[in-house]
Write a protein that holds these residues in place. Structure first.
Motif, PDB file in Angstrom:
ATOM      1  N   THR A 108      30.758  42.765  43.639  1.00  0.00           N
ATOM      2  CA  THR A 108      30.283  42.980  45.006  1.00  0.00           C
ATOM      3  C   THR A 108      31.053  42.061  45.951  1.00  0.00           C
ATOM      4  N   ALA A 109      31.118  42.447  47.201  1.00  0.00           N
ATOM      5  CA  ALA A 109      31.781  41.613  48.200  1.00  0.00           C
ATOM      6  C   ALA A 109      31.070  40.267  48.328  1.00  0.00           C
ATOM      7  N   GLN A 110      29.753  40.262  48.202  1.00  0.00           N
ATOM      8  CA  GLN A 110      28.998  39.014  48.287  1.00  0.00           C
ATOM      9  C   GLN A 110      29.379  38.073  47.151  1.00  0.00           C
ATOM     10  N   ALA A 111      29.501  38.606  45.936  1.00  0.00           N
ATOM     11  CA  ALA A 111      29.877  37.773  44.782  1.00  0.00           C
ATOM     12  C   ALA A 111      31.293  37.233  44.950  1.00  0.00           C
ATOM     13  N   VAL A 112      32.209  38.086  45.404  1.00  0.00           N
ATOM     14  CA  VAL A 112      33.586  37.638  45.620  1.00  0.00           C
ATOM     15  C   VAL A 112      33.626  36.578  46.712  1.00  0.00           C
ATOM     16  N   GLY A 113      32.842  36.761  47.762  1.00  0.00           N
ATOM     17  CA  GLY A 113      32.785  35.749  48.820  1.00  0.00           C
ATOM     18  C   GLY A 113      32.347  34.402  48.278  1.00  0.00           C
ATOM     19  N   GLU A 114      31.362  34.415  47.386  1.00  0.00           N
ATOM     20  CA  GLU A 114      30.889  33.166  46.777  1.00  0.00           C
ATOM     21  C   GLU A 114      31.969  32.545  45.892  1.00  0.00           C
ATOM     22  N   PHE A 115      32.606  33.359  45.066  1.00  0.00           N
ATOM     23  CA  PHE A 115      33.686  32.862  44.213  1.00  0.00           C
ATOM     24  C   PHE A 115      34.818  32.311  45.074  1.00  0.00           C
TER      25      PHE A 115
ATOM     26  N   ALA B  54      37.082  41.101  59.045  1.00  0.00           N
ATOM     27  CA  ALA B  54      37.365  40.929  57.616  1.00  0.00           C
ATOM     28  C   ALA B  54      37.959  39.550  57.358  1.00  0.00           C
ATOM     29  N   ARG B  55      37.702  39.026  56.160  1.00  0.00           N
ATOM     30  CA  ARG B  55      38.295  37.745  55.763  1.00  0.00           C
ATOM     31  C   ARG B  55      39.401  37.998  54.745  1.00  0.00           C
ATOM     32  N   LEU B  56      40.477  37.263  54.901  1.00  0.00           N
ATOM     33  CA  LEU B  56      41.634  37.371  54.029  1.00  0.00           C
ATOM     34  C   LEU B  56      41.650  36.169  53.082  1.00  0.00           C
ATOM     35  N   VAL B  57      41.833  36.439  51.791  1.00  0.00           N
ATOM     36  CA  VAL B  57      41.927  35.393  50.774  1.00  0.00           C
ATOM     37  C   VAL B  57      43.388  35.263  50.384  1.00  0.00           C
ATOM     38  N   THR B  58      43.945  34.055  50.498  1.00  0.00           N
ATOM     39  CA  THR B  58      45.326  33.809  50.080  1.00  0.00           C
ATOM     40  C   THR B  58      45.361  32.609  49.151  1.00  0.00           C
ATOM     41  N   LEU B  59      46.313  32.624  48.235  1.00  0.00           N
ATOM     42  CA  LEU B  59      46.492  31.506  47.309  1.00  0.00           C
ATOM     43  C   LEU B  59      47.170  30.340  48.018  1.00  0.00           C
ATOM     44  N   THR B  60      46.750  29.137  47.679  1.00  0.00           N
ATOM     45  CA  THR B  60      47.463  27.945  48.121  1.00  0.00           C
ATOM     46  C   THR B  60      48.600  27.697  47.122  1.00  0.00           C
TER      47      THR B  60
ATOM     48  N   ILE C 239      44.794  38.212  43.284  1.00  0.00           N
ATOM     49  CA  ILE C 239      45.198  37.895  44.660  1.00  0.00           C
ATOM     50  C   ILE C 239      46.721  37.997  44.780  1.00  0.00           C
ATOM     51  N   PRO C 240      47.221  38.961  45.554  1.00  0.00           N
ATOM     52  CA  PRO C 240      48.672  39.080  45.709  1.00  0.00           C
ATOM     53  C   PRO C 240      49.226  37.971  46.609  1.00  0.00           C
ATOM     54  N   GLU C 241      50.514  37.812  46.568  1.00  0.00           N
ATOM     55  CA  GLU C 241      51.196  36.771  47.348  1.00  0.00           C
ATOM     56  C   GLU C 241      50.873  36.869  48.836  1.00  0.00           C
ATOM     57  N   THR C 242      50.703  38.077  49.334  1.00  0.00           N
ATOM     58  CA  THR C 242      50.434  38.288  50.761  1.00  0.00           C
ATOM     59  C   THR C 242      48.955  38.117  51.123  1.00  0.00           C
ATOM     60  N   GLY C 243      48.103  37.926  50.122  1.00  0.00           N
ATOM     61  CA  GLY C 243      46.668  37.807  50.353  1.00  0.00           C
ATOM     62  C   GLY C 243      45.978  39.149  50.234  1.00  0.00           C
ATOM     63  N   ILE C 244      44.664  39.108  50.286  1.00  0.00           N
ATOM     64  CA  ILE C 244      43.871  40.322  50.119  1.00  0.00           C
ATOM     65  C   ILE C 244      42.533  40.132  50.825  1.00  0.00           C
ATOM     66  N   ARG C 245      42.008  41.195  51.384  1.00  0.00           N
ATOM     67  CA  ARG C 245      40.688  41.138  52.018  1.00  0.00           C
ATOM     68  C   ARG C 245      39.619  40.952  50.946  1.00  0.00           C
ATOM     69  N   VAL C 246      38.550  40.273  51.304  1.00  0.00           N
ATOM     70  CA  VAL C 246      37.449  40.036  50.377  1.00  0.00           C
ATOM     71  C   VAL C 246      36.927  41.358  49.822  1.00  0.00           C
ATOM     72  N   GLY C 247      36.731  42.350  50.675  1.00  0.00           N
ATOM     73  CA  GLY C 247      36.223  43.652  50.224  1.00  0.00           C
ATOM     74  C   GLY C 247      37.158  44.338  49.248  1.00  0.00           C
TER      75      GLY C 247
END
Length: 144
Positions: A65-72, A93-99, A48-56
Motif C-alpha cells: 500500500t502507499a501508506q506502508a511504502v510511505g512508512e518504509f 505526489a512525493r518522489l523517493v530518490t536514493l542518496t 528505486i530507479p536512479e531518477t527516483g520514483i513516486r511513492v504510489g
C-alpha cells in the motif's frame, strides 16, 4: 526428546526456515550498514530507479500500500538512504530518490544476494535450484 508423532512441517514453517538460512547468508555477506536493515527495506530499495520514483508507483511495484511504502520510506530517510521530496511534475505526489549511501547499499545488496544465491545453488545443485526458483515464481504469480 524428539516427538516421533510430530507432523511434517507445514509450508509456512518451511518458508520461515529457508528465510532464516538465506538471511543469515545475507548478513554474513553484507557490509555492516546493510545488516541493520530488514529484508523488506532492502527489497524496497532495489525498486528505486536512479531518477527516483513516486511513492504510489513504488507501492505498485513492490505490491504494497502507499501508506506502508510511505512508512518504509520515512524509515529509510531517517537512516540517510533515501530522500523524500515533492514531485516537480505533481506537487501532491512525493518522489523517493536514493542518496549516495542508498546507492551503495543497493550495490552491496545486489552483490551479496548474487553471492548468497551462488552458495545455495552450489549446495542444492543447478537442477534443484532452478526448480526452486521456478516454483517460487509460479507461486508468486498465482492469483486466487
Amino acid at each position: 526428546m524428539t516427538d516421533v508423532n510430530r507432523p511434517e512441517p507445514h509450508v509456512f514453517e518451511l518458508f520461515d526456515r529457508a528465510m532464516r538460512v538465506l538471511r543469515a547468508d545475507l548478513d554474513e555477506l553484507m557490509p555492516d550498514f546493510g545488516r541493520k536493515l530488514r529484508t523488506s527495506h532492502l527489497r524496497l530499495l532495489s525498486y528505486i530507479p536512479e531518477t527516483g520514483i513516486r511513492v504510489g508507483d513504488l507501492a505498485t511495484e513492490a505490491g504494497m500500500t502507499a501508506q506502508a511504502v510511505g512508512e518504509f520510506a520515512r524509515d529509510l530517510r531517517a537512516v540517510g538512504l533515501v530522500e523524500l521530496a515533492p514531485d516537480p511534475t505533481d506537487r501532491r505526489a512525493r518522489l523517493v530518490t536514493l542518496t549516495g549511501e542508498g546507492r551503495e547499499v543497493v550495490t552491496a545488496t545486489t552483490a551479496a544476494i548474487a553471492a548468497m544465491e551462488a552458495r545455495r545453488r552450489a549446495d542444492l545443485g543447478e537442477k534443484t535450484w532452478a526448480a526452486l526458483r521456478s516454483a517460487l515464481s509460479q507461486l508468486g504469480a498465482a492469483r486466487g
